[in-house]
Design an enzyme around this catalytic site. Structure first.
Site, PDB file in Angstrom:
ATOM      1  CB  SER A  68      40.893  37.105  44.516  1.00  0.00           C
ATOM      2  OG  SER A  68      40.837  36.032  43.616  1.00  0.00           O
ATOM      3  CG  HIS A  69      44.437  34.456  44.250  1.00  0.00           C
ATOM      4  ND1 HIS A  69      43.828  35.430  43.498  1.00  0.00           N
ATOM      5  CD2 HIS A  69      45.747  34.723  44.246  1.00  0.00           C
ATOM      6  CE1 HIS A  69      44.768  36.241  43.044  1.00  0.00           C
ATOM      7  NE2 HIS A  69      45.938  35.839  43.479  1.00  0.00           N
TER       8      HIS A  69
ATOM      9  CG  ASP B 282      39.456  32.303  43.416  1.00  0.00           C
ATOM     10  OD1 ASP B 282      38.272  32.019  43.157  1.00  0.00           O
ATOM     11  OD2 ASP B 282      39.944  33.428  43.211  1.00  0.00           O
TER      12      ASP B 282
ATOM     13  CG  ASP C 287      37.066  35.936  44.304  1.00  0.00           C
ATOM     14  OD1 ASP C 287      37.945  35.089  44.096  1.00  0.00           O
ATOM     15  OD2 ASP C 287      36.856  36.887  43.528  1.00  0.00           O
TER      16      ASP C 287
ATOM     17  CG  ASP D 228      37.286  35.266  40.581  1.00  0.00           C
ATOM     18  OD1 ASP D 228      37.971  34.543  41.335  1.00  0.00           O
ATOM     19  OD2 ASP D 228      37.535  36.472  40.390  1.00  0.00           O
ATOM     20  NE  ARG D 229      42.756  33.886  40.459  1.00  0.00           N
ATOM     21  CZ  ARG D 229      44.030  34.199  40.430  1.00  0.00           C
ATOM     22  NH1 ARG D 229      44.947  33.268  40.586  1.00  0.00           N
ATOM     23  NH2 ARG D 229      44.419  35.437  40.250  1.00  0.00           N
TER      24      ARG D 229
ATOM     25  CE  LYS E 278      39.681  35.309  37.794  1.00  0.00           C
ATOM     26  NZ  LYS E 278      39.980  36.748  37.852  1.00  0.00           N
TER      27      LYS E 278
HETATM   28  C1  VG1 Z   1      46.114  38.206  38.580  1.00  0.00           C
HETATM   29  C2  VG1 Z   1      46.040  37.382  37.318  1.00  0.00           C
HETATM   30  C3  VG1 Z   1      44.986  37.960  36.386  1.00  0.00           C
HETATM   31  C4  VG1 Z   1      43.641  38.022  37.137  1.00  0.00           C
HETATM   32  C5  VG1 Z   1      43.806  38.795  38.424  1.00  0.00           C
HETATM   33  C6  VG1 Z   1      42.544  38.803  39.252  1.00  0.00           C
HETATM   34  O1  VG1 Z   1      46.484  39.520  38.263  1.00  0.00           O
HETATM   35  O2  VG1 Z   1      47.291  37.340  36.673  1.00  0.00           O
HETATM   36  O3  VG1 Z   1      44.903  37.168  35.241  1.00  0.00           O
HETATM   37  O4  VG1 Z   1      42.664  38.638  36.337  1.00  0.00           O
HETATM   38  O5  VG1 Z   1      44.846  38.225  39.203  1.00  0.00           O
HETATM   39  O6  VG1 Z   1      42.102  37.505  39.551  1.00  0.00           O
HETATM   40  P1  VG1 Z   1      47.997  40.074  38.433  1.00  0.00           P
HETATM   41  O7  VG1 Z   1      47.939  41.539  38.063  1.00  0.00           O
HETATM   42  O8  VG1 Z   1      48.376  39.807  39.844  1.00  0.00           O
HETATM   43  O9  VG1 Z   1      48.818  39.261  37.494  1.00  0.00           O
HETATM   44  V1  VG1 Z   1      41.326  37.247  41.020  1.00  0.00           V
HETATM   45  O10 VG1 Z   1      40.708  35.654  41.102  1.00  0.00           O
HETATM   46  O11 VG1 Z   1      42.507  37.617  42.045  1.00  0.00           O
HETATM   47  O12 VG1 Z   1      40.089  38.349  41.046  1.00  0.00           O
HETATM   48 CO    CO Z   2      39.345  35.264  42.513  1.00  0.00          CO
END
Ligand code: VG1
Ligand code: CO
Length: 559
Positions: free
Chosen positions: A118-119, A284, A286, A288-289, A385
Site C-alpha cells: 500500500s502506502h 496511494d 496501490d 485505494d486511498r 476502498k
Molecule cells: C491502516 C489504517 C487503516 C487501513 C489500513 C490499510 O491500518 O489505519 O484504516 O484500513 O491501514 O490501508 P493500521 O492497522 O496501520 O492502523 V492500506 O491503503 O495500507 O491497504
Molecule cells: Co493502500
C-alpha cells in the site's frame, strides 16, 4: 504431463497477516522460501466454501513495487502445484487494489492475490506485501487470515512446478502445464466500470467549461493509479496533461512515500496553493486511498465520506439508481458520517479498523457507502476502498453544486456541510517505529484503567470522562467477534480520544492517537483543526502518558 515437485521447507516466524495482509521488508520476503511458504499457505487456506485452490480462478496483481516480478513467477509455480486452473494478471503485474477487487467480482473468480504494501515505501530497502481477497472481491476475513497463519507455522513441504518464467509484459493468454495465465490490460475494465457509476458527460462539461476554468491537479505519487488517473482525467474527462503529475508507476515510487496526506503529498499541496488550483487529489501506492483538497481547503477523510453520503443520491447516478442502503465507518473515524445517517434515516455501523469489516455488511445489502479516517473512502461497487472513485465522487459533487450555484469551491462545500450538521474536528497523530514493548506497556496500562473504570468521572483540562472501553465488534452478519480493537475514552460532551497500535507497519510499533471534538457553534467552523483540538490533544497525552512511554515529544506524522 504436469511435473509437480515437492521440496522440503521449514516455517518462518511472524507470517501473521495484519490489518491488510502480510507486510515486511523486501529483504524478509527475499529469504529462501519465505514468500513461497506464505503463498502456499494462502492457497491451502482458500476455504472449501469458496471452492478451494484446486480448479480455482485467481486474479493476481499489485502496485508495481520492487520484487513484484519475482513474486509473480513464484505464484505461477505454486499455483500449478496447487492445481489452480487460471490466473488473471494485470500487464506487468499492475493492478490497483480496487481494480483487482472489481476484476474478481466481474470474472466471478475464486479470489485474488494482491501484491502490495500500500502506502509503505518501496524498493530493495523498503516494504513488500501480500494479501488474499475472497470471491466477493474483499480482503479475507480474520477466520481465513488466521488459518493462513496457522498453516505457516507448520508448513513442511512446497508443491510447485519448475516452469519457465511467464512474460507478463505482453497481453496474451498463456497455457502452462494445465494452468491458464491470462495477461490483461488492468486499466480497461476499471475505467469501463467507472463510466457506469458516474455521469462522465456531466463531469467533463463542468471541468472543460470556459477553457478549463476549474483547475484540477491529480498526483499519482508514482504508484499504481498513474495509468488509471491519466486515462480517466486526460483521456476521458478532457483535462490537459498539466492536470496530472507523477503518473508513472515506479518500483520505488521515485523514493517518495506514496501516502496521500498533507505531509507526504506536499508537492501537490504546494502546487495547488501556489498555482491556485481549485481541486487537488492524490492516491496511494496501490490506489485505494485518496486525499481531496481545494484551494485553501483540506477535506479530512472523515468529512469526505460524510459529504459524499450527503450528496450521493443527487449527484452520483449509481446511487440514484440503487439507492443508499446504509452507511458505515471504522471506529476511530469521526462521527460526521453518523450525523448524515441520522438525518437520512439510514442504518449505520461502526466497525473495527480495516476494510475487511465492511464486506459482510455490503454483501448483505446493508451498507452502500463507508469510510475510514485513514484516507479510505468507498462504496459497495467493489469490496475495497477506492481512491479514484472518491476523486470522481468529489468531481461529481462539485459539478452538481456548480450547476445551480456557479463558482462553488471545495471550501464552500465544506462550510455548507458544517452549517447543516455542525463540525467534527478530527486529527490523528502517528508515532512510527517506537519500541514495541514500551508501546504494549502503555496500552496495558490504559486497559487496566478501563477495567477498573478509574478514569470515569474524572475531569482533565475541562473534559469529564463519561465512558472508557476497548472497542469490541460483533459482526451482525456472521456473528464473529473482534476484540481489543482500540482503547476509547469518551467525554461527556461527545469528544473522544482513541489509541491503538497499527497493524500495517513492518518494523517496530506504530502508535496511533485519534482525537475528535464536535462543535455546533458556527463561529468555530472556520477554525484551523490543530488549533481547535489542542486542548483535547493535551488531555490525550496526559491520560496516555505517551511521551513517557514512547520517548517521543512529537508525532512522526499528523493527519
Ligand atoms: C491502516 C489504517 C487503516 C487501513 C489500513 C490499510 O491500518 O489505519 O484504516 O484500513 O491501514 O490501508 P493500521 O492497522 O496501520 O492502523 V492500506 O491503503 O495500507 O491497504
Ligand atoms: Co493502500
Amino acid at each position: 504431463m504436469v511435473s509437480i515437485q515437492t521440496t522440503a521447507t521449514t516455517p518462518f516466524e511472524g507470517q501473521k497477516p495484519g490489518t491488510s495482509g502480510l507486510r515486511k521488508r523486501v529483504k524478509v520476503f527475499q529469504q529462501k522460501n519465505y514468500t513461497e511458504n506464505f503463498v502456499q499457505a494462502i492457497l491451502e487456506a482458500i476455504p472449501q466454501s469458496e471452492g478451494g485452490a484446486k480448479g480455482a480462478t485467481l486474479v493476481v496483481g499489485g502496485d508495481g513495487r520492487y520484487y513484484l516480478d519475482e513474486v509473480l513467477q513464484i505464484i505461477v509455480r505454486l499455483s500449478i502445484g496447487a492445481g489452480v486452473s487460471k490466473l488473471i494478471v494485470g500487464k506487468n503485474g499492475i493492478l490497483s487494489t480496487p481494480a483487482a477487487s472489481h476484476l474478481i467480482r466481474k470474472n466471478k473468480a475464486t479470489g485474488g492475490i494482491l501484491l502490495t504494501a500500500s502506502h509503505n515505501p518501496g524498493g530493495p530497502e523498503n516494504d513488500f506485501g501480500i494479501k488474499y481477497n475472497m470471491s466477493n472481491g474483499g480482503p479475507a476475513p480474520e477466520s481465513v487470515t488466521d488459518k493462513i497463519y496457522e498453516i505457516t507455522k507448520t508448513i513442511k513441504e512446497l508443491r510447485w512446478a519448475d516452469v519457465p518464467a511467464v512474460d507478463f509484459s505482453k497481453i496474451a493468454t498463456n497455457q502452462i502445464e494445465g494452468l491458464t495465465v491470462q495477461v490483461i490490460d488492468g486499466v480497461d475494465d476499471y475505467v469501463d466500470y467507472m463510466k457506469t457509476i458516474f455521469d462522465f458527460d456531466a463531469i467533463r462539461a463542468f471541468l472543460t467549461k470556459d477553457d478549463n476554468k476549474f483547475k484540477v491537479l491529480f498526483d499519482g505519487m508514482n504508484g499504481v493509479t498513474g495509468p488509471y488517473g491519466h486515462r480517466l482525467f486526460v483521456g476521458e474527462l478532457g483535462l490537459p496533461e498539466s492536470s496530472v503529475m507523477r503518473c508513472q508507476p515506479l518500483p520505488d515510487f521515485g523514493g517518495a512515500h506514496p501516502d496521500p496526506n498533507l505531509t507526504y503529498a506536499h508537492d501537490l499541496v504546494e502546487r495547488v496553493d501556489k498555482e491556485k488550483y481549485d481541486f487537488g487529489a492524490a492516491s496511494d501506492g496501490d490506489g485505494d486511498r485518496n486525499m481531496i483538497i481545494g484551494y485553501k481547503a483540506f477535506v479530512t477523510p472523515s468529512d469526505s465520506v460524510a459529504i459524499i453520503a450527503h450528496y450521493a443520491k443527487e449527484a452520483i447516478p449509481y446511487f440514484k439508481k440503487n439507492g443508499v442502503n446504509g452507511l458505515a465507518r471504522s471506529m476511530p473515524t469521526s462521527q460526521a458520517l453518523d450525523l448524515v445517517a441520522k438525518k437520512q434515516n439510514l442504518e449505520f455501523f461502526e466497525v473495527p479498523t480495516g476494510w475487511k469489516f465492511f464486506g459482510n455488511l455490503m454483501d448483505a445489502g446493508r451498507c452502500s457507502i463507508c469510510g475510514e479516517e485513514s484516507f479510505g473512502t468507498g462504496s459497495d461497487h467493489v469490496r475495497e476502498k477506492d481512491g479514484l472513485w472518491a476523486v470522481l465522487s468529489w468531481l461529481s459533487i462539485l459539478a452538481h453544486v456548480n450547476s445551480t450555484r456557479p463558482n462553488t469551491s471545495v471550501q464552500d462545500v465544506l462550510q455548507a456541510h458544517y452549517k447543516i450538521y455542525g463540525r467534527n474536528f478530527f486529527s490523528r497523530y502517528d508515532y512510527e517505529e517506537v519500541d514495541g514493548q514500551r508501546a504494549d506497556e502503555m496500552v496495558s496500562r490504559l486497559r487496566q484503567q478501563i477495567e477498573t473504570k478509574s478514569l470515569v468521572g474524572k475531569t482533565f483540562g475541562g473534559f469529564t470522562v463519561a465512558k472508557t472501553d476497548d472497542f469490541s465488534y460483533l459482526d451482525p452478519i456472521d456473528q464473529s467477534v473482534s476484540k481489543k480493537q482500540g482503547v476509547r475514552v469518551i467525554f461527556e460532551d461527545g469528544s473522544r480520544i482513541v489509541i491503538r497500535l497499527s497493524g500495517t507497519g513492518s518494523q517496530g510499533a506504530t502508535v496511533r492517537l485519534y482525537v475528535e471534538k464536535y462543535s455546533n457553534n458556527p463561529e468555530e467552523y472556520p477554525l484551523e483543526t490543530q488549533k481547535a483540538l489542542q486542548p483535547l490533544i493535551d488531555v490525550a497525552l496526559e491520560i496516555s502518558q505517551l511521551v513517557k512511554y514512547t520517548g517521543r515529544e512529537e508525532p512522526t506524522v499528523i493527519t
